[in-house]
Design an enzyme around this catalytic site. Structure first.
Site, PDB file in Angstrom:
ATOM      1  N   ASP A   1       0.811  -1.231   0.000  1.00 48.45           N
ATOM      2  CA  ASP A   1       0.000   0.000   0.000  1.00 48.45           C
ATOM      3  C   ASP A   1       0.846   1.284   0.000  1.00 48.45           C
ATOM      4  O   ASP A   1       0.340   2.352  -0.307  1.00 48.45           O
ATOM      5  CB  ASP A   1      -0.928   0.008   1.224  1.00 48.45           C
ATOM      6  CG  ASP A   1      -1.814  -1.220   1.275  1.00 48.45           C
ATOM      7  OD1 ASP A   1      -2.123  -1.761   0.198  1.00 48.45           O
ATOM      8  OD2 ASP A   1      -2.187  -1.646   2.384  1.00 48.45           O
TER       9      ASP A   1
ATOM     10  N   ARG B   1     -12.970  14.718 -27.292  1.00 47.92           N
ATOM     11  CA  ARG B   1     -11.656  15.145 -27.797  1.00 47.92           C
ATOM     12  C   ARG B   1     -11.043  14.092 -28.705  1.00 47.92           C
ATOM     13  O   ARG B   1      -9.924  14.247 -29.164  1.00 47.92           O
ATOM     14  CB  ARG B   1     -10.695  15.393 -26.620  1.00 47.92           C
ATOM     15  CG  ARG B   1     -11.015  16.621 -25.815  1.00 47.92           C
ATOM     16  CD  ARG B   1      -9.816  17.068 -24.992  1.00 47.92           C
ATOM     17  NE  ARG B   1      -9.273  16.015 -24.141  1.00 47.92           N
ATOM     18  CZ  ARG B   1      -9.681  15.755 -22.908  1.00 47.92           C
ATOM     19  NH1 ARG B   1     -10.647  16.470 -22.368  1.00 47.92           N
ATOM     20  NH2 ARG B   1      -9.131  14.793 -22.199  1.00 47.92           N
TER      21      ARG B   1
ATOM     22  N   ARG C   1      -1.023  -8.967  -5.183  1.00 51.76           N
ATOM     23  CA  ARG C   1      -0.051  -9.309  -4.145  1.00 51.76           C
ATOM     24  C   ARG C   1       0.899 -10.424  -4.558  1.00 51.76           C
ATOM     25  O   ARG C   1       2.008 -10.501  -4.070  1.00 51.76           O
ATOM     26  CB  ARG C   1      -0.791  -9.822  -2.903  1.00 51.76           C
ATOM     27  CG  ARG C   1      -1.444  -8.753  -2.124  1.00 51.76           C
ATOM     28  CD  ARG C   1      -1.850  -9.325  -0.780  1.00 51.76           C
ATOM     29  NE  ARG C   1      -2.667  -8.392  -0.048  1.00 51.76           N
ATOM     30  CZ  ARG C   1      -2.172  -7.393   0.654  1.00 51.76           C
ATOM     31  NH1 ARG C   1      -0.889  -7.206   0.719  1.00 51.76           N
ATOM     32  NH2 ARG C   1      -2.980  -6.571   1.285  1.00 51.76           N
TER      33      ARG C   1
END
Ligand code: ADP
Length: 323
Positions: free
Chosen positions: A127, A211, A256
């Protein structure tokens, strides 16, 4: 110091094994016996540990996860739980402990250190939310996994003119979402640190299509107020106004498991060696981490007091680049 123990705690992170290997080998090189504790603080309280030799940590540097196993051990939050752990350590004549883990784990190591036992923490969590280390072990590998997912989603998004939402891990920290989004050229990143309304996201994506963009990728941190679940619901309810379809992928634990990349292996090796070096010079009650390219120590009492901030200038940069 003669005997030390090492454990991994909390969420596993790619590179933890490289850190265990470095602790074991540099500890043995100092003439110490090194014990590996199974299943984090749970194994420390029950005395589930065994001596590790140089060969026991052979062939693990490239493996994700942790050979020692990890666990969540609520009992360690109590003083009685920690006393149990201290009794186990003392009965084996262990006089130093290395704790490889993230925020919760280092709160535990600080609590143990406050009770007088020599502990050194190694910053490890995917994290990247741990104060005292700009980068923690596992972040870089997890980031690359998220990035690969973005790259793949982009290809299919371009083919079908669909918007894709990718939820990534990070608990309350938006680091993985922001950085993988920047690296992957995503159109929008939703992170806990910056609140954004679903209608703003919808407007920006519509504007991106106007765009001439062929794809729209929204990367969402699991801890954001509007996470994948909330956004999917919003987009479903407002599909006519929104004007495009949204598909969601939740990356979850896939992030992980990867083999640690070079960055994490090297960081883990350096931090493992730094942890035994700190214990050898009698410096403990600290976290070893990486700051401005250097290996540093930060008192665990400081680590647990502060919340690591995300660099908000990167949020601005991401906005500038989404053109
Ligand atoms: P991480 O280290 O990945 O943030 P957790 O938050 O799950 O993982 O914490 C891992 C373990 O650390 C917990 O199961 C508990 O044993 C210990 N721990 C967490 N918070 C504390 C605390 N306040 N005091 C003592 N130990 C703690």
């Amino acid at each position: 110091m003669k005997n030390i123990a090492v454990l991994t705690s909390g969420g596993d992170a790619p590179g933890m094994n490289a850190a265990i290997r470095a602790v074991v080998r540099t500890g043995i090189a100092k003439g110490w016996d090194v014990y590996g504790v199974q299943h984090g603080y749970a194994g420390l309280m029950s005395g589930d540990m065994r001596q590790l030799g140089q060969r026991d940590v052979g062939g693990i540097i490239q493996q994700g996860g942790t050979i020692l196993g990890s666990a969540r051990a609520p009992e360690f939050k109590t003083e009685e739980g920690r006393r149990k752990a201290l009794r186990q350590l003392q009965s084996r004549g262990i006089d130093g402990l290395v704790v490889i883990g993230g925020n919760g784990s280092q709160t535990g190591s600080n609590a143990l250190s406050q009770m007088g036992f020599p502990v050194v923490g190694i910053a490890s969590t995917i994290d990247n939310d741990l104060y005292g280390s700009e980068m923690t072990i596992g972040v870089d590998t997890a980031l690359n996994i998220a990035l690969e997912a973005i790259d793949r989603l982009k290809i299919t998004a371009s083919s079908h003119q669909r918007a894709f939402l990718l939820e990534v891990m990070g608990r309350d920290c938006g680091y993985i979402a922001l950085m993988s989004g920047i690296a992957g050229g995503a159109e929008f990143m939703v992170i806990p640190e910056v609140e954004v309304k679903p209608e703003t996201i919808a407007n920006e994506i519509r504007e991106a299509y106007r765009r001439g963009k062929k794809h729209a990728i929204i990367v969402v941190a699991e801890g954001a107020k509007y996470n994948a679940e909330a956004l999917i619901q919003y987009f479903k309810q407002h599909s006519e106004v929104v004007g495009f379809e949204l598909r969601a992928t939740i990356l979850g634990h896939i992030q992980r498991g990867g083999m640690p990349g070079a960055f994490d292996r090297i960081l883990a090796t350096r931090l493992g060696a730094a942890a035994t070096a700190a214990l050898a010079r009698g410096e403990h009650g600290v976290l070893v981490g990486l700051n401005k390219g250097q290996i540093t120590t930060t008192p665990l009492s400081e680590v647990v007091k502060h919340k690591k901030q995300i660099d908000l200038s990167l949020v601005e940069l991401a906005r500038e680049l989404d053109r």
